[in-house]
Design a protein around this motif. Structure first.
Motif, PDB file in Angstrom:
ATOM      1  N   SER A  20       0.846  -1.193   0.000  1.00  0.00           N
ATOM      2  CA  SER A  20       0.000   0.000   0.000  1.00  0.00           C
ATOM      3  C   SER A  20       0.882   1.244   0.000  1.00  0.00           C
ATOM      4  CB  SER A  20      -0.909  -0.005   1.233  1.00  0.00           C
ATOM      5  OG  SER A  20      -1.684   1.186   1.267  1.00  0.00           O
ATOM      6  N   LEU A  21       0.772   2.020  -1.050  1.00  0.00           N
ATOM      7  CA  LEU A  21       1.613   3.214  -1.220  1.00  0.00           C
ATOM      8  C   LEU A  21       0.710   4.441  -1.161  1.00  0.00           C
ATOM      9  CD1 LEU A  21       3.410   1.604  -4.222  1.00  0.00           C
ATOM     10  CD2 LEU A  21       4.515   2.079  -2.060  1.00  0.00           C
ATOM     11  N   ASN A  22       1.129   5.432  -0.411  1.00  0.00           N
ATOM     12  CA  ASN A  22       0.273   6.584  -0.162  1.00  0.00           C
ATOM     13  C   ASN A  22       0.885   7.895  -0.631  1.00  0.00           C
ATOM     14  OD1 ASN A  22      -1.498   4.811   1.270  1.00  0.00           O
ATOM     15  ND2 ASN A  22      -0.096   4.944   3.006  1.00  0.00           N
ATOM     16  N   CYS A  23       0.011   8.837  -0.928  1.00  0.00           N
ATOM     17  CA  CYS A  23       0.453  10.123  -1.457  1.00  0.00           C
ATOM     18  C   CYS A  23      -0.573  11.177  -1.056  1.00  0.00           C
ATOM     19  CB  CYS A  23       0.550  10.000  -2.984  1.00  0.00           C
ATOM     20  SG  CYS A  23       0.848  11.528  -3.883  1.00  0.00           S
ATOM     21  N   GLY A  29      -7.411  22.003  -5.993  1.00  0.00           N
ATOM     22  CA  GLY A  29      -7.989  22.002  -7.332  1.00  0.00           C
ATOM     23  C   GLY A  29      -7.348  21.010  -8.284  1.00  0.00           C
ATOM     24  N   SER A  30      -6.521  20.133  -7.778  1.00  0.00           N
ATOM     25  CA  SER A  30      -5.832  19.159  -8.635  1.00  0.00           C
ATOM     26  C   SER A  30      -6.835  18.281  -9.370  1.00  0.00           C
ATOM     27  CB  SER A  30      -4.885  18.290  -7.814  1.00  0.00           C
ATOM     28  OG  SER A  30      -3.850  19.082  -7.262  1.00  0.00           O
ATOM     29  N   GLN A  31      -6.470  17.935 -10.605  1.00  0.00           N
ATOM     30  CA  GLN A  31      -7.436  17.281 -11.478  1.00  0.00           C
ATOM     31  C   GLN A  31      -7.081  15.845 -11.835  1.00  0.00           C
ATOM     32  OE1 GLN A  31      -7.304  19.905 -14.938  1.00  0.00           O
ATOM     33  NE2 GLN A  31      -6.826  21.576 -13.546  1.00  0.00           N
ATOM     34  N   SER A  32      -5.807  15.595 -12.017  1.00  0.00           N
ATOM     35  CA  SER A  32      -5.382  14.292 -12.537  1.00  0.00           C
ATOM     36  C   SER A  32      -4.271  13.733 -11.663  1.00  0.00           C
ATOM     37  CB  SER A  32      -4.871  14.430 -13.983  1.00  0.00           C
ATOM     38  OG  SER A  32      -5.790  15.129 -14.785  1.00  0.00           O
ATOM     39  N   PHE A  33      -4.295  12.409 -11.515  1.00  0.00           N
ATOM     40  CA  PHE A  33      -3.390  11.768 -10.563  1.00  0.00           C
ATOM     41  C   PHE A  33      -2.787  10.532 -11.220  1.00  0.00           C
ATOM     42  CE2 PHE A  33      -5.009  14.475  -7.258  1.00  0.00           C
ATOM     43  CZ  PHE A  33      -6.268  14.786  -7.724  1.00  0.00           C
ATOM     44  N   PHE A  34      -1.485  10.399 -11.063  1.00  0.00           N
ATOM     45  CA  PHE A  34      -0.758   9.358 -11.790  1.00  0.00           C
ATOM     46  C   PHE A  34       0.190   8.633 -10.857  1.00  0.00           C
ATOM     47  CE2 PHE A  34      -1.982  11.062 -15.927  1.00  0.00           C
ATOM     48  CZ  PHE A  34      -2.229  12.390 -15.637  1.00  0.00           C
ATOM     49  N   TRP A  35       0.378   7.357 -11.146  1.00  0.00           N
ATOM     50  CA  TRP A  35       1.422   6.581 -10.482  1.00  0.00           C
ATOM     51  C   TRP A  35       2.407   6.098 -11.536  1.00  0.00           C
ATOM     52  CZ3 TRP A  35       2.456   6.274  -5.449  1.00  0.00           C
ATOM     53  CH2 TRP A  35       1.442   6.618  -4.544  1.00  0.00           C
ATOM     54  N   PHE A  61      -3.098  -3.956  -9.797  1.00  0.00           N
ATOM     55  CA  PHE A  61      -2.985  -2.596  -9.282  1.00  0.00           C
ATOM     56  C   PHE A  61      -4.361  -1.967  -9.070  1.00  0.00           C
ATOM     57  CE2 PHE A  61       1.518  -2.284  -9.818  1.00  0.00           C
ATOM     58  CZ  PHE A  61       1.830  -3.020 -10.946  1.00  0.00           C
ATOM     59  N   THR A  62      -4.512  -1.260  -7.945  1.00  0.00           N
ATOM     60  CA  THR A  62      -5.704  -0.466  -7.683  1.00  0.00           C
ATOM     61  C   THR A  62      -5.277   0.914  -7.232  1.00  0.00           C
ATOM     62  OG1 THR A  62      -7.032  -2.386  -7.029  1.00  0.00           O
ATOM     63  CG2 THR A  62      -7.814  -0.219  -6.329  1.00  0.00           C
ATOM     64  N   ALA A  63      -5.767   1.930  -7.932  1.00  0.00           N
ATOM     65  CA  ALA A  63      -5.542   3.311  -7.498  1.00  0.00           C
ATOM     66  C   ALA A  63      -6.793   3.778  -6.764  1.00  0.00           C
ATOM     67  CB  ALA A  63      -5.263   4.204  -8.693  1.00  0.00           C
ATOM     68  N   VAL A  72      -4.214  10.127  -2.423  1.00  0.00           N
ATOM     69  CA  VAL A  72      -4.298   9.116  -3.477  1.00  0.00           C
ATOM     70  C   VAL A  72      -3.375   7.972  -3.092  1.00  0.00           C
ATOM     71  CG1 VAL A  72      -2.564  10.342  -4.865  1.00  0.00           C
ATOM     72  CG2 VAL A  72      -4.083   8.722  -5.961  1.00  0.00           C
ATOM     73  N   SER A  73      -3.814   6.764  -3.352  1.00  0.00           N
ATOM     74  CA  SER A  73      -3.006   5.616  -2.974  1.00  0.00           C
ATOM     75  C   SER A  73      -2.928   4.617  -4.116  1.00  0.00           C
ATOM     76  CB  SER A  73      -3.564   4.949  -1.718  1.00  0.00           C
ATOM     77  OG  SER A  73      -4.833   4.407  -2.004  1.00  0.00           O
ATOM     78  N   LEU A  74      -1.961   3.737  -3.990  1.00  0.00           N
ATOM     79  CA  LEU A  74      -1.778   2.647  -4.948  1.00  0.00           C
ATOM     80  C   LEU A  74      -1.640   1.355  -4.157  1.00  0.00           C
ATOM     81  CD1 LEU A  74      -1.264   1.777  -7.953  1.00  0.00           C
ATOM     82  CD2 LEU A  74       1.182   1.925  -7.395  1.00  0.00           C
ATOM     83  N   LEU A  75      -2.497   0.391  -4.480  1.00  0.00           N
ATOM     84  CA  LEU A  75      -2.398  -0.920  -3.873  1.00  0.00           C
ATOM     85  C   LEU A  75      -1.876  -1.898  -4.914  1.00  0.00           C
ATOM     86  CD1 LEU A  75      -5.853  -1.124  -2.021  1.00  0.00           C
ATOM     87  CD2 LEU A  75      -3.644  -0.404  -1.094  1.00  0.00           C
TER      88      LEU A  75
END
Lengths: 110, 115
Positions: A20-23, A29-35, A61-63, A72-75
């Motif tokens: 589990s990675l966290n951010c 107002g951020s619009q787009s999120f990337f891993w 992968f699950t964002a 925002v996280s990445l599993l």
């Protein structure tokens, strides 16, 4: 406060476990999120992107995105040794500029 | 081409010398970005282009850094009078025109060592 914050790690998980990675990000107002995944000495490669609140799944992968909490996280399920790399969170803010976090180093142990 | 091509892979310069890095974006991609990565850590945004026009240059150290994207030529990043702290990997990335910053494709980077 940094615009995009990540724990630098290393995050160590056994093979087969969930990583589990966290951010967190500061621009509401951020619009787009990337891993992005970056192997040592290599260039980053995009593995996931998410625009809306909730979960987005792609293979192992699950964002997950929570705009209210600016999180925002990445599993990564069934972690493999080949998943060992640095994972970079990147966010497009209101100025339409992509800002990267410093990355979390993941180590998947046998 | 089908990938972002950066040259050279490695560049060694003495302090005070000029360094010039090149980037050919993926064919059809309208946006080009330059990032600096120091010591395998933070990616620092330098500059972006929309075709040959500067789109965002808020990250550029204006005194010594300059960049261009001219038609029918690779994009370039030039550092005049390099300093020790310029030692880093410089990544170029490109993306499609449709949505800014969607799916950046990175080149393999240029490792600049200033001695």
């Amino acid at each position: 406060q940094k615009e995009v914050e990540q724990n630098s790690g290393p995050l160590s998980v056994p093979e087969g476990a969930i990583a589990s990675l966290n951010c967190t990000y500061s621009d509401r107002g951020s619009q787009s999120f990337f891993w992005y995944r970056q192997y040592s000495g290599k260039s980053p490669e995009l593995i996931m992107f998410i625009y809306s609140n909730g979960d987005k799944e792609d293979g192992r992968f699950t964002a997950q995105l929570n705009k209210a909490s600016q999180y925002v996280s990445l599993l990564i399920r069934d972690s493999q040794p080949s998943d060992s790399a640095t994972y970079l969170c990147a966010v497009t803010g209101t100025a339409s500029k992509l800002t990267f976090g410093t990355g979390t180093r993941l180590q998947v142990t046998l | 081409g089908e990938e972002v091509a950066q040259t050279p892979k490695h560049l060694v310069r003495g302090e005070g010398q000029k360094a010039k890095l090149y980037c050919a974006p993926i064919k059809g991609h309208s946006y080009v970005f330059w990032y600096q990565q120091v010591l395998k850590n933070e990616f620092k945004f330098l500059i972006s282009f929309q075709n040959e026009n500067v789109f965002d240059e808020t990250g550029m150290p204006k005194e010594r850094f300059s960049a261009k994207c001219l038609p029918n030529s690779p994009c370039s990043l030039e550092i005049q009078a390099t300093k020790l702290e310029d030692s880093a990997v410089y990544f170029c990335a490109s993306s499609l025109r449709d949505r800014l910053n969607e799916k950046l494709f990175f080149g393999s980077g240029t490792q600049l060592s200033v001695l």
